[in-house]
Motif scaffolding. Structure first.
Motif, PDB file in Angstrom:
ATOM      1  N   SER A  13       8.821  69.539  37.075  1.00  9.52           N
ATOM      2  CA  SER A  13       7.624  68.728  36.825  1.00  9.52           C
ATOM      3  C   SER A  13       7.523  68.213  35.385  1.00  9.52           C
ATOM      4  CB  SER A  13       6.369  69.531  37.176  1.00  9.52           C
ATOM      5  OG  SER A  13       6.367  69.882  38.545  1.00  9.52           O
ATOM      6  N   PRO A  14       7.798  69.056  34.354  1.00  8.50           N
ATOM      7  CA  PRO A  14       7.692  68.536  32.974  1.00  8.50           C
ATOM      8  C   PRO A  14       8.623  67.362  32.713  1.00  8.50           C
ATOM      9  CG  PRO A  14       7.728  70.933  32.959  1.00  8.50           C
ATOM     10  CD  PRO A  14       8.067  70.503  34.355  1.00  8.50           C
ATOM     11  N   TRP A  15       9.814  67.379  33.303  1.00  6.35           N
ATOM     12  CA  TRP A  15      10.727  66.235  33.149  1.00  6.35           C
ATOM     13  C   TRP A  15      10.114  64.968  33.732  1.00  6.35           C
ATOM     14  CZ3 TRP A  15      15.968  68.830  34.766  1.00  6.35           C
ATOM     15  CH2 TRP A  15      16.621  69.301  33.627  1.00  6.35           C
ATOM     16  N   ARG A  16       9.492  65.109  34.904  1.00  7.00           N
ATOM     17  CA  ARG A  16       8.955  63.933  35.579  1.00  7.00           C
ATOM     18  C   ARG A  16       7.692  63.401  34.912  1.00  7.00           C
ATOM     19  NH1 ARG A  16      10.744  66.960  40.293  1.00  7.00           N
ATOM     20  NH2 ARG A  16       8.702  67.954  40.422  1.00  7.00           N
ATOM     21  N   SER A  17       6.894  64.294  34.334  1.00  6.40           N
ATOM     22  CA  SER A  17       5.576  63.888  33.845  1.00  6.40           C
ATOM     23  C   SER A  17       5.553  63.488  32.378  1.00  6.40           C
ATOM     24  CB  SER A  17       4.562  65.022  34.071  1.00  6.40           C
ATOM     25  OG  SER A  17       4.916  66.162  33.305  1.00  6.40           O
ATOM     26  N   SER A  18       6.540  63.912  31.581  1.00  5.45           N
ATOM     27  CA  SER A  18       6.456  63.690  30.141  1.00  5.45           C
ATOM     28  C   SER A  18       7.741  63.076  29.595  1.00  5.45           C
ATOM     29  CB  SER A  18       6.166  65.010  29.413  1.00  5.45           C
ATOM     30  OG  SER A  18       6.221  64.838  28.015  1.00  5.45           O
ATOM     31  N   ARG A  19       7.629  61.844  29.125  1.00  2.00           N
ATOM     32  CA  ARG A  19       8.768  61.170  28.490  1.00  2.00           C
ATOM     33  C   ARG A  19       9.185  61.917  27.227  1.00  2.00           C
ATOM     34  NH1 ARG A  19       8.380  57.999  24.141  1.00  2.00           N
ATOM     35  NH2 ARG A  19      10.077  56.523  23.637  1.00  2.00           N
ATOM     36  N   ASP A  20       8.215  62.367  26.442  1.00  2.00           N
ATOM     37  CA  ASP A  20       8.541  63.067  25.193  1.00  2.00           C
ATOM     38  C   ASP A  20       9.258  64.381  25.467  1.00  2.00           C
ATOM     39  OD1 ASP A  20       7.593  61.122  23.522  1.00  2.00           O
ATOM     40  OD2 ASP A  20       5.585  61.977  23.359  1.00  2.00           O
ATOM     41  N   PHE A  21       8.890  65.057  26.552  1.00  2.00           N
ATOM     42  CA  PHE A  21       9.606  66.293  26.889  1.00  2.00           C
ATOM     43  C   PHE A  21      11.050  65.991  27.228  1.00  2.00           C
ATOM     44  CE2 PHE A  21      11.127  69.485  29.905  1.00  2.00           C
ATOM     45  CZ  PHE A  21      10.931  70.642  29.162  1.00  2.00           C
ATOM     46  N   ARG A  22      11.288  64.910  27.962  1.00  2.00           N
ATOM     47  CA  ARG A  22      12.667  64.536  28.292  1.00  2.00           C
ATOM     48  C   ARG A  22      13.466  64.245  27.021  1.00  2.00           C
ATOM     49  NH1 ARG A  22       9.843  61.588  32.278  1.00  2.00           N
ATOM     50  NH2 ARG A  22      10.106  59.620  31.138  1.00  2.00           N
ATOM     51  N   LEU A  23      12.843  63.535  26.085  1.00  2.00           N
ATOM     52  CA  LEU A  23      13.520  63.228  24.824  1.00  2.00           C
ATOM     53  C   LEU A  23      13.851  64.505  24.050  1.00  2.00           C
ATOM     54  CD1 LEU A  23      11.541  60.114  23.526  1.00  2.00           C
ATOM     55  CD2 LEU A  23      13.966  60.184  24.133  1.00  2.00           C
ATOM     56  N   LEU A  24      12.870  65.399  23.936  1.00  2.00           N
ATOM     57  CA  LEU A  24      13.095  66.632  23.178  1.00  2.00           C
ATOM     58  C   LEU A  24      14.114  67.530  23.860  1.00  2.00           C
ATOM     59  CD1 LEU A  24       9.614  67.765  21.812  1.00  2.00           C
ATOM     60  CD2 LEU A  24      11.580  66.934  20.522  1.00  2.00           C
ATOM     61  N   TRP A  25      14.093  67.555  25.178  1.00  2.00           N
ATOM     62  CA  TRP A  25      15.057  68.388  25.904  1.00  2.00           C
ATOM     63  C   TRP A  25      16.483  67.889  25.651  1.00  2.00           C
ATOM     64  CZ3 TRP A  25      18.928  69.038  29.366  1.00  2.00           C
ATOM     65  CH2 TRP A  25      19.041  70.286  30.001  1.00  2.00           C
ATOM     66  N   GLY A  26      16.679  66.575  25.783  1.00  2.00           N
ATOM     67  CA  GLY A  26      18.007  66.020  25.540  1.00  2.00           C
ATOM     68  C   GLY A  26      18.420  66.138  24.084  1.00  2.00           C
ATOM     69  N   GLN A  27      17.480  65.862  23.174  1.00  2.00           N
ATOM     70  CA  GLN A  27      17.771  65.988  21.746  1.00  2.00           C
ATOM     71  C   GLN A  27      18.158  67.413  21.386  1.00  2.00           C
ATOM     72  OE1 GLN A  27      15.076  67.699  19.852  1.00  2.00           O
ATOM     73  NE2 GLN A  27      16.443  67.843  18.086  1.00  2.00           N
ATOM     74  N   GLY A  28      17.441  68.371  21.969  1.00  2.00           N
ATOM     75  CA  GLY A  28      17.740  69.769  21.667  1.00  2.00           C
ATOM     76  C   GLY A  28      19.123  70.183  22.141  1.00  2.00           C
ATOM     77  N   VAL A 141       3.091  68.297  27.209  1.00  2.00           N
ATOM     78  CA  VAL A 141       3.264  68.743  28.590  1.00  2.00           C
ATOM     79  C   VAL A 141       1.904  69.144  29.154  1.00  2.00           C
ATOM     80  CG1 VAL A 141       4.291  70.512  30.070  1.00  2.00           C
ATOM     81  CG2 VAL A 141       5.639  69.511  28.217  1.00  2.00           C
ATOM     82  N   PRO A 142       1.563  68.747  30.380  1.00  2.00           N
ATOM     83  CA  PRO A 142       0.306  69.176  30.983  1.00  2.00           C
ATOM     84  C   PRO A 142       0.163  70.691  30.991  1.00  2.00           C
ATOM     85  CG  PRO A 142       1.288  67.425  32.287  1.00  2.00           C
ATOM     86  CD  PRO A 142       2.296  67.803  31.241  1.00  2.00           C
ATOM     87  N   HIS A 143      -1.076  71.159  30.871  1.00  2.00           N
ATOM     88  CA  HIS A 143      -1.337  72.591  30.713  1.00  2.00           C
ATOM     89  C   HIS A 143      -0.755  73.422  31.852  1.00  2.00           C
ATOM     90  CE1 HIS A 143      -3.578  75.973  28.966  1.00  2.00           C
ATOM     91  NE2 HIS A 143      -3.835  76.339  30.202  1.00  2.00           N
ATOM     92  N   ASP A 144      -0.858  72.916  33.077  1.00  2.00           N
ATOM     93  CA  ASP A 144      -0.383  73.694  34.216  1.00  2.00           C
ATOM     94  C   ASP A 144       1.134  73.662  34.371  1.00  2.00           C
ATOM     95  OD1 ASP A 144      -0.212  71.055  34.933  1.00  2.00           O
ATOM     96  OD2 ASP A 144      -1.095  71.300  36.925  1.00  2.00           O
ATOM     97  N   GLN A 145       1.831  72.931  33.487  1.00  2.00           N
ATOM     98  CA  GLN A 145       3.291  72.867  33.544  1.00  2.00           C
ATOM     99  C   GLN A 145       3.960  73.575  32.356  1.00  2.00           C
ATOM    100  OE1 GLN A 145       4.477  68.741  33.920  1.00  2.00           O
ATOM    101  NE2 GLN A 145       3.134  68.381  35.682  1.00  2.00           N
ATOM    102  N   LEU A 146       3.175  74.302  31.554  1.00  2.00           N
ATOM    103  CA  LEU A 146       3.733  74.921  30.357  1.00  2.00           C
ATOM    104  C   LEU A 146       4.768  75.991  30.691  1.00  2.00           C
ATOM    105  CD1 LEU A 146       0.532  75.165  28.133  1.00  2.00           C
ATOM    106  CD2 LEU A 146       2.536  73.724  27.743  1.00  2.00           C
ATOM    107  N   ALA A 147       4.512  76.786  31.722  1.00  2.00           N
ATOM    108  CA  ALA A 147       5.477  77.824  32.102  1.00  2.00           C
ATOM    109  C   ALA A 147       6.774  77.183  32.581  1.00  2.00           C
ATOM    110  CB  ALA A 147       4.886  78.720  33.193  1.00  2.00           C
TER     111      ALA A 147
END
Length: 425
Positions: A13-28, A141-147
């Protein structure tokens, strides 16, 4: 049956909902592989230049103080400025230090002192960057997707921890230091370009400027929250008593299995990776404090068993189980932090986390080495594992709110959920 197995797969879900999370995941992921190249090449280069184990070990000494000092300051800085800018600037600084390593390695006679300067500089920049990175997750990331986001980040790191050192070892062994450092430079260039695409993450209104008073305010907040205090204390206890990595070479020798040394270092990451790959259930968990305690207890028991057994294959299995326990505890800690800490204090609390995870393993290696010299290698390992279990049990009894933490009823978690927004989606 298929649906039950699918429920174990990581929640994307975090990948689908947050562009910034996708960027940080790939950058990391890119940054990690570049960093591993330097992490493998640097100590080997010091070894080649000096032939001294003490000279190699001194690299850890020059890293510790900058990591702690700049980690605490970085936490205060992350609360006062745009966290994305902190990440970009520190990433660029790390890239420049990689250029220094590359240029030095190309000299006819590479110098020794720049290697220590770079090691200290990397520790300082990592200390500045880590709180900004850690505190950014709850903003994107939305609160319910933090885990789920924590599990996906863990999956990235564990996959890198298994494949990265092996790839870096091959590059250094067959191509040398220059290609390894050049790869590091390229990775950081790509990482900076990706970080520049992050959405702005400005500080909250009336954010305090970085200061000792601000750092102390963060420490007082952590001390006033038994749940948070418990996560830090359990992590410190687990690492101090049951982090025997520094004596793995002696354990492999004692078991007459020198070939197993690399597997010993990788086994924990394998166990953690298995948990990450089957982490779909984490998104449906509410009792994250139980994860922290049970995971740390499992870590201690598995380390104790690894020290007790004389069969190298059982040792490797136990180390893998220890990694699984550590991952469970880490997922619980990360989720509690992101669910409960107010945004205006999140950077400073992440700075305290840097202090926790840097001091624990360092002191744990000192304890393991000293105990091994006094009582033997295997007793040093199994007694440390049992001490970990006992200390975690004592902390759980002393801080019962950690065990009873429930994401649906905890006041801090509910307050944070009510005010949470996730820009950059």
């Amino acid at each position: 049956m298929i649906s039950k197995l699918a429920a174990l797969l990581p929640d994307l879900s975090p990948w689908r909902s947050s562009r910034d999370f996708r960027l940080l995941w790939g950058q990391g992921l890119i940054t990690y592989f570049g960093s591993v190249m330097a992490m493998v090449a640097l100590p080997l280069q010091i070894k080649d230049l000096t032939g001294s184990p003490l000279a190699v070990g001194a690299m850890g000494a020059v890293e510790l103080v900058p990591l702690v000092v700049f980690g605490l300051y970085g936490g205060a800085l992350a609360d006062a400025v745009d966290r994305g800018k902190v990440i970009v600037l520190t990433e660029a600084g790390l890239g420049l230090l990689a250029v220094v390593l590359l240029v030095n390695s190309m000299l006819p006679e590479p110098l020794l002192w720049p290697l220590y300067v770079v090691a200290a500089g990397v520790a300082a920049l990592a200390g500045l960057q880590r709180p900004a990175l850690d505190s950014l997750l709850a903003r994107i990331v939305p609160h319910d997707q933090l885990a789920a986001a924590a599990a996906l980040n863990a999956l990235r790191w564990q996959a890198g921890a298994i494949a990265g050192p092996a790839l870096a070892g091959l590059v250094v062994a067959y191509a040398g230091n220059v290609p390894a450092y050049a790869t590091t430079v390229v990775c950081f260039v790509l990482s900076v370009l990706m970080c520049l695409r992050l959405s702005p993450v400005p500080p909250v209104d009336n954010a305090a400027k970085p200061s000792l008073r601000g750092i102390a305010e963060g420490a007082r907040y952590a001390w006033s929250r038994p749940v948070l205090l418990g996560t830090y204390a359990v992590d410190l206890a687990a690492m101090f008593f049951a982090f025997p990595n520094t004596i793995f070479p002696f354990l492999a020798q004692e078991l007459d299995a020198d070939w197993s040394l690399g597997l010993m270092y990788a086994a924990g990451s394998v166990g953690s990776l298995v948990v990450s790959l089957t982490s779909g259930w984490v998104s449906r968990t509410r009792r994250h404090g139980l994860l922290v305690v049970f995971g740390a207890t499992g870590w201690g028991l598995a380390i104790a068993a690894a020290g007790w057994t004389a069969n190298v294959w059982l040792v490797l299995l136990c180390l893998a189980l220890a990694g699984a326990g550590d991952m469970l505890s880490g997922l619980g800690r990360s989720t509690i932090w992101n669910q409960t800490i107010p945004d205006e204090l999140r950077g400073r609390l992440a700075g305290i986390e840097v202090l926790s995870y840097s001091i624990g393993p360092q002191l744990g290696q000192v304890r393991a080495g000293a105990m091994a010299g006094w009582s033997g290698v295997r007793p040093a390992i199994w007694t440390g594992g049992l001490a970990c279990v006992a200390s975690v049990g004592l902390l759980a009894a002393t801080l019962p709110k950690l065990l009873t933490y429930d994401a649906h009823t905890d006041e801090d978690a509910r307050r944070r959920a009510a005010h949470h927004t996730a820009p950059g989606t």
